[in-house]
Design an enzyme around this catalytic site. Structure first.
Site, mmCIF file in Angstrom:
data_model
loop_
_atom_site.group_PDB
_atom_site.id
_atom_site.type_symbol
_atom_site.label_atom_id
_atom_site.label_comp_id
_atom_site.label_asym_id
_atom_site.label_seq_id
_atom_site.Cartn_x
_atom_site.Cartn_y
_atom_site.Cartn_z
ATOM 1 N N SER A 131 40.024 42.924 39.951
ATOM 2 C CA SER A 131 40.939 43.307 41.032
ATOM 3 C C SER A 131 41.773 44.541 40.711
ATOM 4 C CB SER A 131 41.886 42.149 41.352
ATOM 5 O OG SER A 131 42.608 41.784 40.193
ATOM 6 N N ASP A 151 52.388 41.833 43.919
ATOM 7 C CA ASP A 151 52.282 40.483 44.487
ATOM 8 C C ASP A 151 52.382 39.388 43.440
ATOM 9 O OD1 ASP A 151 49.909 40.727 43.164
ATOM 10 O OD2 ASP A 151 48.612 40.518 44.911
ATOM 11 N N HIS A 202 49.241 41.502 40.718
ATOM 12 C CA HIS A 202 48.793 42.901 40.679
ATOM 13 C C HIS A 202 49.970 43.865 40.760
ATOM 14 C CE1 HIS A 202 45.638 40.346 42.570
ATOM 15 N NE2 HIS A 202 44.949 40.880 41.574
#
Ligand SMILES: *[C@@H]1O[C@H](CO)[C@@H](O)[C@H](O)[C@H]1NC(C)=O
Ligand SMILES: *[C@@H]1O[C@H](CO)[C@@H](O)[C@H](O)[C@H]1NC(C)=O
Ligand SMILES: *[C@@H]1O[C@H](CO)[C@@H](O)[C@H](O)[C@H]1NC(C)=O
Ligand SMILES: *[C@@H]1O[C@H](CO)[C@@H](O)[C@H](O)[C@H]1NC(C)=O
Length: 374
Positions: free
Chosen positions: A38, A340, A343
Site C-alpha cells: 500500500s 489514516d 499510511h
C-alpha cells in the site's frame, strides 16, 4: 494520463517546457517498474475489488491531490508518484487496470495494498490467513511483470537496452508480513519471520536482474514504532517502552533489525551482480527526521496523530477507521505526517521522496534528476 497533462501545465516550470520542445533527449530513466504494497499501490488493490478495505475507493482518499479516489492509500501522491514526477515520467498505471491502448513503455505498477513478501501459504500455516487483505504477494507481482514483458520488448538486445534505462522499485515490501501478526496480536514469531522475508525480497531481485533489470531501488521498513496503528494496539503504561519521540522502542528496533538484514543481503547481491546497480532506500532514517522534529519539517500538527480517524490518543480506532462511520478528516492534512493511522500523508511521502531523490537517503544515490519536485 489526464492527471499528468494537468500537472505538466500547472506545476512544471517554463524552462521545462522549453527544454522538452527544443531538446527531446529524455532524463536518466525511460521507465519505472514498481513492486510493493500500500505504500506504493496506485490502484491495483482497488481494481482487484478491495474487499477488505473498500473505503480506499472513496473520499477522503485522494482528496488533496487527485480530487478523486485512485486506490492510493493516502490523501494524494505517494513516493512512487514523486519519483515519476522527478524523472519526468507519467504516474505509473496499475497493472490490473491496464487498458488495451495504454502506453506501458514509461512503466507499470505491480504493487498491491496489503501485499506481503512471503506467499499466502506462509500466513495460512501461521494461522493468519483470515487477516490477509490480498494474496498478491511479491511473487505474484513478479509473475505479472514476466507476463507483460513481451509487450514491453521482444529480442534480448531490445530488452537489454530498454531495461538499461529503467528503474525497478522493489518495495517497500515486507512491512505487511509483520503487520498481520501485529494486528492478530501474536508477535512471538516476529523476529523469526525476518530471514524468510529478506530471502523473498532477495529472490525477487535476482529474478528481476535475470530478466534484464540493471538499476534497482530497494526500500527498507519505516519506523513502525511511530505508526498510530502500532501505538494504539500496543499502548503501554510503561514510559520505558517509548523513545524521546513518543514512539515504541521495541517496534522501531525491530524495523532496524529488518533493515540491517536487508542491507546485508543487498551487499551480497551487489557482489554477485556487479553489472547491476542495487540501491538501498533508507525509509527509516528519512522518516525518523520528521518523527524526531515534526514542527521543524513543516508537520505542525505532529507526526504521530492521524489526520483521518475515529478518535483516541492517536486518532486511530480500529472500529472507526478513516472513511468509516465515526471517523473524521482533519482540515489541514499537509501539517500531518500520518494520514489514516496506517499510511502516511502526501506531505510525508513527498518528504521521503525528496530525501531519496536529492539525497542523502539512497545508497548509492539515484541518478541525478534535472527536475525539482515542489
Ligand atoms: C473535486 O471533485 C468534486 C466532485 O467529486 C467537484 O465538485 C469539485 O469541483 C472538484 N474540485 C476541484 C478543485 O476540481
Ligand atoms: C502465535 O504464532 C505462532 C506461529 O506464528 C504459533 O505457533 C502460536 O501458536 C501462536 N500463538 C497463539 C496464542 O495464537
Ligand atoms: C487467498 O487465497 C485463499 C485460498 O488459497 C482464499 O481462500 C482467499 O479467499 C484468498 N484471499 C483473498 C483476499 O483473495
Ligand atoms: C471507537 O469507535 C467506536 C465505534 O464508532 C466507538 O464506539 C468507540 O467509542 C471509539 N473509541 C474511541 C477510543 O474513540
Amino acid at each position: 494520463m489526464k492527471v499528468y497533462i494537468f500537472l505538466a501545465i500547472t506545476s512544471l516550470t517554463f524552462g521545462f517546457h522549453e527544454r522538452v520542445v527544443s531538446n527531446p533527449s529524455p532524463g536518466p530513466y525511460n521507465a519505472i517498474f514498481n513492486f510493493g504494497d500500500s505504500l506504493s499501490d496506485t490502484g491495483n488493490f482497488l481494481a482487484s475489488g478491495a474487499l477488505s478495505y473498500p473505503v480506499i475507493g472513496k473520499f477522503p482518499y485522494g482528496q488533496t491531490f487527485f480530487n478523486r479516489s485512485t486506490g492510493r492509500c493516502s490523501d494524494g501522491r505517494l513516493v512512487v508518484d514523486f519519483i515519476a514526477e522527478a524523472y519526468e515520467l507519467p504516474y505509473l498505471p496499475p497493472y490490473l487496470a491496464l487498458t488495451k491502448d495504454q502506453n506501458i513503455h514509461p512503466g507499470v505498477n505491480f504493487a498491491v495494498a496489503g501485499a506481503t513478501a512471503l506467499d499466502t501459504k506462509f500466513f495460512i500455516e501461521a494461522g493468519l490467513g483470515k487477516f490477509l487483505w490480498t494474496n498478491d504477494s511479491l511473487n505474484i507481482q513478479l509473475g505479472w511483470f514476466k507476463k507483460l514483458k513481451p509487450s514491453l520488448c521482444t529480442t534480448k538486445q531490445d530488452c537489454d537496452s530498454y531495461f538499461e534505462r529503467s528503474l525497478f522499485l522493489v518495495g517497500e515490501i515486507g512491512g505487511n508480513d509483520y503487520n498481520y501478526a501485529v494486528i492478530a496480536g501474536n508477535i512471538t514469531q516476529l523476529q523469526a519471520t525476518v530471514p524468510p522475508v529478506v530471502e523473498a525480497i532477495t529472490t525477487a531481485i535476482n529474478e528481476l536482474i535475470a530478466e534484464g533489470a540493471r538499476e534497482l531501488l530497494v526500500p527498507g521498513n519505516l519506523p513502525i514504532g511511530c505508526s498510530a496503528l502500532y501505538l494504539t494496539l500496543y499502548r503501554s503504561g510503561n514510559k520505558e517502552d517509548y523513545d524521546g519521540n513518543g514512539c515504541l522502542k521495541g517496534f522501531n528496533d525491530f524495523a532496524e533489525y529488518h533493515n540491517k538484514e536487508l542491507k546485508l543481503a543487498l551487499k551480497t547481491l551487489r557482489q554477485k551482480n556487479p553489472h547491476a546497480r542495487i540501491l538501498y532506500a533508507d525509509y527509516y532514517n528519512v522518516a525518523k527526521r520528521f518523527f524526531h522534529a515534526p514542527g521543524h519539517h513543516e508537520f505542525s500538527s505532529g507526526a504521530l496523530r492521524a489526520c483521518c480517524g475515529g478518535g483516541g490518543a492517536y486518532n486511530f480506532n480500529m472500529s472507526a477507521r478513516c472513511g468509516h462511520i465515526g471517523s473524521k478528516v482533519c482540515a489541514d492534512p499537509w501539517t500531518h505526517a500520518n494520514w489514516d493511522g496506517i499510511h502516511l500523508t502526501e506531505a510525508a511521502y513527498r518528504y521521503i521522496a525528496k530525501g531519496l531523490i536529492y539525497g542523502p537517503f539512497s545508497y548509492p544515490p539515484l541518478k541525478t534528476s534535472p527536475y525539482k519536485i515542489a
